[in-house]
Write a protein that holds these residues in place. Structure first.
Motif, PDB file in Angstrom:
ATOM      1  N   HIS A  96      48.561  27.904  29.976  1.00  0.00           N
ATOM      2  CA  HIS A  96      47.097  28.399  29.409  1.00  0.00           C
ATOM      3  C   HIS A  96      46.383  27.487  30.776  1.00  0.00           C
ATOM      4  O   HIS A  96      45.050  28.035  30.697  1.00  0.00           O
ATOM      5  CB  HIS A  96      47.136  27.298  28.336  1.00  0.00           C
ATOM      6  CG  HIS A  96      47.499  25.988  28.185  1.00  0.00           C
ATOM      7  ND1 HIS A  96      48.838  25.485  27.706  1.00  0.00           N
ATOM      8  CD2 HIS A  96      46.924  24.839  28.445  1.00  0.00           C
ATOM      9  CE1 HIS A  96      48.986  24.243  27.720  1.00  0.00           C
ATOM     10  NE2 HIS A  96      47.890  23.828  28.332  1.00  0.00           N
ATOM     11  N   PHE A  97      46.773  26.776  31.538  1.00  0.00           N
ATOM     12  CA  PHE A  97      45.965  26.280  32.791  1.00  0.00           C
ATOM     13  C   PHE A  97      45.804  27.432  33.592  1.00  0.00           C
ATOM     14  O   PHE A  97      44.793  27.703  34.184  1.00  0.00           O
ATOM     15  CB  PHE A  97      46.600  25.138  33.304  1.00  0.00           C
ATOM     16  CG  PHE A  97      46.046  23.856  32.674  1.00  0.00           C
ATOM     17  CD1 PHE A  97      44.785  23.345  33.145  1.00  0.00           C
ATOM     18  CD2 PHE A  97      46.929  23.008  31.817  1.00  0.00           C
ATOM     19  CE1 PHE A  97      44.518  22.004  32.438  1.00  0.00           C
ATOM     20  CE2 PHE A  97      46.431  21.977  31.074  1.00  0.00           C
ATOM     21  CZ  PHE A  97      45.306  21.317  31.489  1.00  0.00           C
ATOM     22  N   LEU A  98      46.842  28.201  33.628  1.00  0.00           N
ATOM     23  CA  LEU A  98      46.739  29.395  34.431  1.00  0.00           C
ATOM     24  C   LEU A  98      45.865  30.177  34.005  1.00  0.00           C
ATOM     25  O   LEU A  98      44.937  30.827  34.757  1.00  0.00           O
ATOM     26  CB  LEU A  98      48.167  30.114  34.776  1.00  0.00           C
ATOM     27  CG  LEU A  98      48.161  31.368  35.575  1.00  0.00           C
ATOM     28  CD1 LEU A  98      47.884  30.996  37.074  1.00  0.00           C
ATOM     29  CD2 LEU A  98      49.531  31.962  35.735  1.00  0.00           C
ATOM     30  N   ILE A  99      45.638  30.488  32.848  1.00  0.00           N
ATOM     31  CA  ILE A  99      44.693  31.485  32.236  1.00  0.00           C
ATOM     32  C   ILE A  99      43.435  30.925  32.469  1.00  0.00           C
ATOM     33  O   ILE A  99      42.514  31.707  32.690  1.00  0.00           O
ATOM     34  CB  ILE A  99      44.959  31.694  30.460  1.00  0.00           C
ATOM     35  CG1 ILE A  99      46.297  32.300  30.269  1.00  0.00           C
ATOM     36  CG2 ILE A  99      43.863  32.341  30.052  1.00  0.00           C
ATOM     37  CD1 ILE A  99      46.731  32.240  28.817  1.00  0.00           C
ATOM     38  N   ALA A 156      48.463  38.318  40.981  1.00  0.00           N
ATOM     39  CA  ALA A 156      47.558  38.594  42.041  1.00  0.00           C
ATOM     40  C   ALA A 156      46.536  37.298  42.308  1.00  0.00           C
ATOM     41  O   ALA A 156      46.486  36.799  43.695  1.00  0.00           O
ATOM     42  CB  ALA A 156      46.534  39.689  41.837  1.00  0.00           C
ATOM     43  N   TYR A 157      46.164  36.492  41.278  1.00  0.00           N
ATOM     44  CA  TYR A 157      45.371  35.252  41.414  1.00  0.00           C
ATOM     45  C   TYR A 157      46.227  34.246  41.947  1.00  0.00           C
ATOM     46  O   TYR A 157      45.778  33.628  43.069  1.00  0.00           O
ATOM     47  CB  TYR A 157      44.875  34.941  40.165  1.00  0.00           C
ATOM     48  CG  TYR A 157      44.234  33.713  39.986  1.00  0.00           C
ATOM     49  CD1 TYR A 157      42.881  33.293  40.566  1.00  0.00           C
ATOM     50  CD2 TYR A 157      44.911  32.222  39.975  1.00  0.00           C
ATOM     51  CE1 TYR A 157      42.146  32.165  40.437  1.00  0.00           C
ATOM     52  CE2 TYR A 157      44.382  31.079  40.035  1.00  0.00           C
ATOM     53  CZ  TYR A 157      43.000  30.870  40.414  1.00  0.00           C
ATOM     54  OH  TYR A 157      42.161  29.734  40.471  1.00  0.00           O
ATOM     55  N   VAL A 158      47.434  34.163  41.920  1.00  0.00           N
ATOM     56  CA  VAL A 158      48.368  33.015  42.293  1.00  0.00           C
ATOM     57  C   VAL A 158      48.454  33.486  43.828  1.00  0.00           C
ATOM     58  O   VAL A 158      48.357  32.535  44.632  1.00  0.00           O
ATOM     59  CB  VAL A 158      49.637  32.930  41.599  1.00  0.00           C
ATOM     60  CG1 VAL A 158      50.668  32.106  42.444  1.00  0.00           C
ATOM     61  CG2 VAL A 158      49.391  32.609  40.172  1.00  0.00           C
ATOM     62  N   ILE A 159      49.000  34.624  44.193  1.00  0.00           N
ATOM     63  CA  ILE A 159      49.114  35.166  45.559  1.00  0.00           C
ATOM     64  C   ILE A 159      47.796  35.015  46.354  1.00  0.00           C
ATOM     65  O   ILE A 159      47.763  34.306  47.562  1.00  0.00           O
ATOM     66  CB  ILE A 159      49.535  36.383  45.533  1.00  0.00           C
ATOM     67  CG1 ILE A 159      51.036  36.278  44.911  1.00  0.00           C
ATOM     68  CG2 ILE A 159      49.673  36.882  47.249  1.00  0.00           C
ATOM     69  CD1 ILE A 159      51.643  37.861  44.739  1.00  0.00           C
TER      70      ILE A 159
END
Length: 129
Positions: free
Chosen positions: A8-11, A67-70
């Motif tokens: 949920h934090f990633l979202i 894509a966000y993480v990278i």
């Protein structure tokens, strides 16, 4: 300290940063952040189950998340066979396989799982603000 982000934090980081509270932002800014492939897999399962219904606040296209993480340089921790075979040192109160694997990954990484999940916040591997 290393913080493994609960899904949920990633979202929220990707689509709703305003959902992250002030104390959580301080924790995030002062620690090394890690994302588990387990979160990407969890997002994929939910995305496919609900047909990519973008009106749901708990859904995020897993390819967008990755894509966000990278793109932001967050650490995507590898998930090994040893991680998958490991047992959780302290059992959790419910049997959600994604939560269990995130806790195991945190345990193996020497990290704390940053979560708001009320079923996890009291676990010794979890941290909340």
């Amino acid at each position: 300290m290393r913080l493994l982000l609960d899904t949920h934090f990633l979202i929220w980081m990707v689509i709703d940063p305003g959902e992250i509270g002030r104390r959580e932002k301080v924790l995030i800014s002062r620690n090394d952040l890690v994302v588990s492939p387990v979160s990407i897999w969890e997002l994929r399962n939910k995305w496919q189950k609900h047909g990519g219904n973008k009106s749901r606040r708990d859904l995020l296209d897993p390819s967008v998340a990755l894509a966000y993480v990278i793109g932001t340089g967050l650490e995507l921790a590898p998930l090994t066979g040893e991680d998958c075979a490991a047992a959780l040192d302290t059992l959790m109160p419910h049997h959600d396989p994604f939560d269990e694997m995130l806790l195991i990954h945190a345990q193996r990484l020497g990290a704390k799982l940053l979560t708001r999940d009320t079923q996890l916040v009291d676990h010794p591997l979890a941290i909340s603000a």
